[in-house]
Every structure is written in C-alpha cells, then in structure tokens.
Design an enzyme around this catalytic site. Structure first.
Site, PDB file in Angstrom:
ATOM      1  N   ILE A  39       0.834  -1.204   0.000  1.00 31.57           N
ATOM      2  CA  ILE A  39       0.000   0.000   0.000  1.00 31.57           C
ATOM      3  C   ILE A  39       0.864   1.248   0.000  1.00 31.57           C
ATOM      4  CG2 ILE A  39      -0.269   0.142   2.515  1.00 31.57           C
ATOM      5  CD1 ILE A  39      -2.966   0.903  -0.137  1.00 31.57           C
ATOM      6  N   SER A  59      11.206   0.800   8.422  1.00 30.75           N
ATOM      7  CA  SER A  59      10.818  -0.570   8.090  1.00 30.75           C
ATOM      8  C   SER A  59      11.854  -1.521   8.656  1.00 30.75           C
ATOM      9  CB  SER A  59      10.705  -0.767   6.579  1.00 30.75           C
ATOM     10  OG  SER A  59      10.465  -2.122   6.254  1.00 30.75           O
ATOM     11  N   ARG A  60      11.390  -2.646   9.173  1.00 31.86           N
ATOM     12  CA  ARG A  60      12.322  -3.650   9.693  1.00 31.86           C
ATOM     13  C   ARG A  60      13.005  -4.423   8.587  1.00 31.86           C
ATOM     14  NH1 ARG A  60       8.461  -6.996  13.552  1.00 31.86           N
ATOM     15  NH2 ARG A  60       7.144  -6.670  11.716  1.00 31.86           N
ATOM     16  N   LYS A  67      -6.102   3.493   7.113  1.00 34.40           N
ATOM     17  CA  LYS A  67      -7.335   2.868   7.612  1.00 34.40           C
ATOM     18  C   LYS A  67      -7.123   1.373   7.842  1.00 34.40           C
ATOM     19  CE  LYS A  67      -8.513   0.282   4.011  1.00 34.40           C
ATOM     20  NZ  LYS A  67      -8.871  -1.140   4.063  1.00 34.40           N
ATOM     21  N   ASP A  94     -11.738  -5.276   6.331  1.00 40.98           N
ATOM     22  CA  ASP A  94     -10.642  -4.430   5.880  1.00 40.98           C
ATOM     23  C   ASP A  94     -11.037  -3.725   4.584  1.00 40.98           C
ATOM     24  OD1 ASP A  94      -7.593  -3.673   5.974  1.00 40.98           O
ATOM     25  OD2 ASP A  94      -7.965  -4.433   3.944  1.00 40.98           O
TER      26      ASP A  94
END
Length: 307
Positions: free
Chosen positions: A13, A35-36, A89, A167
């Site tokens: 996304i 970000s990991r 969202k 979702d």
C-alpha cells in the site's frame, strides 16, 4: 516550504499509493522511512520508529502505513514526541485505541488524521450533494473482491484486530457514512468465519435507518475475476450508483462522472491542511459499524481458507 514526513511501513500500500501521493504533492518532502525489512534509495531509512524520533527531530509528521495491530504503539510514541500523525485505515484495531490516540493528540497539541481513502474518491462529494435533496428509499452495498489478489500471504489480516473482510468492507462504510444525509446503525449481521481463521471472510449487514429506508451491505472476499465495489441507492427521484469504489457515478443508469484515482493525493492534501491548522480529523463512524457488526453478528463457520 515543504513539510518533512516520515513513512512508517513500505509494503504494497505504501509503494502503490503513499509514495506516489507524497512525491506529487509540493506540500510534502519524504524525509525518511521506517521498516524492519526494507529501505528506499536516497531516503534516510530506520529500522525502528524510536530511532527515527531520536535522530530526526526535524521531521514533524509521521504517516503510518502498517497493519492495525501494532499501530497504536507507533502512533502513541509519535504523538508523545510531539509529532503529527496520519493513520492508514482502519485507524486502529479497536475503538478504545482510537479514542485514546485522539486524547493524546489533544494533550500534546498534535494533528491526528484517521484517513478513509475511499471517502476521498472523486465522485463521493457529487453523490453526497445529489442525495442531500432526495428521500432515500433503499441503499445496497455490494463489495466483493479477491483477498488473494489484494493481500497475498498476509495472514495478519485474519488475525484478531485484522478485521478480515471488513478491511475492504470498511471502505464502503466510509463512503456510506459520508454520502448519507443522516446516520444509520447496524441492527443485524451474519459473519462467515473460515474454520481456521479468527476474522470473517464474508459478512452480510442490515442497518436501521431513521427515515425507514432499507439499508444493507454484502461483503465477500472470495470473488475472482472482475471485482465489485458498488453502492446502489434508490430515491424518490431516481437512482444513484457509485461503482469502482466511488470512481464512477451514474444517475438513472447513465454515467454522469468518471474520475481518476486521486484518493491518496486527496488524503495528503487534507493532511497538509490539518497540520497547517493543528487540526484533528478522527471520524470513527465506519469503524463503529464494524464494531457493532462483531457485537451483533451471528457467527457462521465456513470452509477453511489458505492463501
């Protein structure tokens, strides 16, 4: 001068929507990502939000494009550090978390934006204006898509807090709550849970409308082929249809507007306005409908689901 924003999470996304929207908006400069497991070329990258907050005090806005389960901790930490926060969202995995974040934003004098990207589809304002002058007799949401296409291998979405079919379904609810001239509430629901999953893969909702209109929603996450994101409304002066998630509007069977995908561009435009005025936009009505569906819903067990 453009404001510096950090994007937390650079999955599908983020790459499909957030990054292009930020790049196209002169109000924003992508100054860092968190970000990991990934990074971006030519952008300051961090593996933890804590490190970013410590090392980049010049970044005043954090955009969270991560699953809802860990989102509260990230948002709470950013707000405590005095940063403005934009929430993908749904804004959290529970209403209580969202209320707590709003309280924290007010305490620290920060902007907080619960984004509903489908509400910012180009035809939604037109539909809202058209319905305002008419008496609604019937509204039907049909929201059916293929979870394997849009969330391949993302097991988190079937875990507690992931919402399952809600979702995508919450996108439809965000449009409905925007275009209806009055509030409705869930009065009955059937939720279809795969035998091996903790969230539903399909759902049917019935709403109570104070004017007596028939309002319902049908969500399904197993539709292959063409995807369906429609809202059909029958009124005392004709019919309205929003198709393709709000990108196409028809009146009495004829297309009156067909727009491009500007949802995330509109979100970042709205966020810039909110930050400029240190405002808060935390409408939780779509999430309230989901919570009520879980509270009132009759559970139905269906076949196990695997990606």
């Amino acid at each position: 001068m453009a404001r510096k924003v950090a994007l937390v999470g650079i999955g599908k996304i983020a790459r499909d929507q957030h990054l292009p929207a930020i790049a196209a908006n002169p109000d924003w400069e992508l100054a860092a990502v968190v970000s990991r497991n990934a990074s971006l070329e030519d952008v300051d990258s961090f593996t933890t939000l804590e490190e970013l907050l410590e090392k980049r005090p010049d970044i005043d806005t954090i955009s969270l494009a991560i699953p809802p389960q860990p989102r509260f901790d990230y948002a709470a930490a950013a707000l405590a550090a005095g940063r403005h926060v934009m929430l993908e969202k749904p804004p959290g995995q529970s209403l209580a978390e969202c209320h707590a974040l709003e309280a924290a934003a007010r305490e620290h004098g920060c902007t907080l934006f619960a984004t509903w990207h489908s509400r910012y589809a180009d035809c939604v304002p037109d539909a809202k204006a058209w319905l305002k002058e008419r008496r609604i007799k019937r509204l039907v949401i049909t929201w059916k898509e293929d979870v394997r296409k849009w969330h391949p291998g993302q097991d988190w979405i079937f875990e507690p807090g992931g919402l399952g079919v809600f979702d995508p379904g919450i996108n439809a609810l965000s449009i409905m709550t925007e275009i209806l001239p009055h509030a409705v509430h869930v009065s009955a629901a059937t939720l279809e849970f795969p035998a091996n999953r903790d969230t539903p893969i399909a759902a049917q909702l019935t709403f109570t409308d104070p004017t007596g209109a028939e309002v319902s929603a049908d969500f399904d996450w197993l539709q292959e082929g063409p995807q369906t994101w429609d809202i059909d409304v029958e009124t005392d002066e004709g019919t309205l249809k929003l198709a393709n998630g709000g990108a196409v509007m028809s009146v009495n069977g004829s297309v009156v507007k067909q727009a491009s995908d500007h949802e995330y561009a509109n979100l970042y435009k709205r966020m810039a306005e909110l930050v400029q005025n240190c405002g808060i936009d935390m409408d939780l009505s779509p999430m309230t409908h989901v919570a009520d569906a879980f509270t009132l819903g009759r559970r139905k067990t269906v076949a196990a689901f695997e990606f």
